[in-house]
Design a protein around this motif. Sequence first.
Motif, PDB file in Angstrom:
ATOM      1  N   ASP A 164       0.832  -1.205   0.000  1.00 55.52           N
ATOM      2  CA  ASP A 164       0.000   0.000   0.000  1.00 55.52           C
ATOM      3  C   ASP A 164       0.866   1.256   0.000  1.00 55.52           C
ATOM      4  O   ASP A 164       0.505   2.277  -0.594  1.00 55.52           O
ATOM      5  N   ARG A 165       2.011   1.185   0.687  1.00 58.22           N
ATOM      6  CA  ARG A 165       2.982   2.274   0.707  1.00 58.22           C
ATOM      7  C   ARG A 165       4.386   1.663   0.768  1.00 58.22           C
ATOM      8  O   ARG A 165       4.571   0.546   1.251  1.00 58.22           O
ATOM      9  N   THR A 167       8.143   2.819   2.235  1.00 49.06           N
ATOM     10  CA  THR A 167       8.903   3.814   2.997  1.00 49.06           C
ATOM     11  C   THR A 167      10.368   3.739   2.589  1.00 49.06           C
ATOM     12  O   THR A 167      10.937   2.651   2.444  1.00 49.06           O
ATOM     13  N   TYR A 174      14.417   7.893  -2.673  1.00 46.28           N
ATOM     14  CA  TYR A 174      13.118   8.347  -3.204  1.00 46.28           C
ATOM     15  C   TYR A 174      13.202   8.574  -4.706  1.00 46.28           C
ATOM     16  O   TYR A 174      12.333   8.138  -5.481  1.00 46.28           O
ATOM     17  N   ALA A 183       4.860   5.429  -8.558  1.00 45.07           N
ATOM     18  CA  ALA A 183       4.091   6.659  -8.355  1.00 45.07           C
ATOM     19  C   ALA A 183       4.502   7.350  -7.059  1.00 45.07           C
ATOM     20  O   ALA A 183       4.650   6.689  -6.026  1.00 45.07           O
ATOM     21  N   PRO A 184       4.677   8.667  -7.063  1.00 41.78           N
ATOM     22  CA  PRO A 184       5.107   9.379  -5.855  1.00 41.78           C
ATOM     23  C   PRO A 184       4.130   9.240  -4.696  1.00 41.78           C
ATOM     24  O   PRO A 184       4.545   9.243  -3.537  1.00 41.78           O
ATOM     25  N   GLU A 185       2.823   9.106  -4.990  1.00 42.07           N
ATOM     26  CA  GLU A 185       1.856   8.975  -3.900  1.00 42.07           C
ATOM     27  C   GLU A 185       1.987   7.652  -3.152  1.00 42.07           C
ATOM     28  O   GLU A 185       1.436   7.501  -2.059  1.00 42.07           O
ATOM     29  N   LYS A 186       2.727   6.709  -3.722  1.00 45.22           N
ATOM     30  CA  LYS A 186       2.937   5.425  -3.048  1.00 45.22           C
ATOM     31  C   LYS A 186       4.146   5.465  -2.116  1.00 45.22           C
ATOM     32  O   LYS A 186       4.331   4.585  -1.299  1.00 45.22           O
ATOM     33  N   ARG A 188       6.812   7.184   0.783  1.00 44.20           N
ATOM     34  CA  ARG A 188       6.922   8.041   1.958  1.00 44.20           C
ATOM     35  C   ARG A 188       8.387   8.078   2.385  1.00 44.20           C
ATOM     36  O   ARG A 188       8.986   7.032   2.637  1.00 44.20           O
TER      37      ARG A 188
END
Length: 238
Positions: A164-165, A167, A174, A183-186, A188
């Motif tokens: 889901d994410r 890190t 990054y 995708a950047p929204e994935k 953190r």
Amino acid sequence: MKVALSVHGVFHSFDLARELYARGSLAGILTAYPRFKLRAEGLPQELIHTFPLIHGAYRAFPWRHRIGVSWERQWERLDAMSFAAYVGRNLPSCDVYVGMSGTSLPGGRRAHRMGARYICDRGSSHIRVQDRIEREEGELWGLPAVGVDPRVIDAEEAEYAAADRITVPSGFVYRTFLSEGVAPEKLRKLPYGVNLSRFGPDGAPAEGRFDVLFVGYFYLRKGVSCRPLKRSSIRPKA
């Protein structure tokens, strides 16, 4: 909220586990390290789940780097797969599962079946960028360009897709994920903290002396080699 963690070794996951435990949010941590090496980690033993059978034997074998790349990779693969399967069978009930990359996919799938969120914790560059770095460094050092085991690349990318994410600890890492189409929204970015009470000077350097300290994994990806080479052999090629 309860959070479960898994990590093939110790790394920063046990620091995270201590912080979660202090806030009453730790569901448990699973590791391939033997229990006797974890006594100083400051966590209740009932929250630590260990599977050291394969990993312990691998770490204890002093000549593992001399058995040949193919055999070493097979052992590493067995080590990773066996621990990943253990996590998939034994992940405790939780709301969020944070698994270190490389061994977290079965745990992530179990977390999803339980209705929990799956976070892939990646402490290094995107696996394909890591592969390229290792091959480039091998060429600069005049060593065989072995790179990353293709099975590891496939396993890591499957984790990235399922999570889901993801890190990551730095801007460099990054950017490697962005460059590989994640995708950047994935993503953190969560820089690692440090317990300053554990570090401090215990003396002063000798007058006129200059030392260089390297702290890290002694490996080509870090720009160092275990094999002494002539100065001319580390010059970049034109």
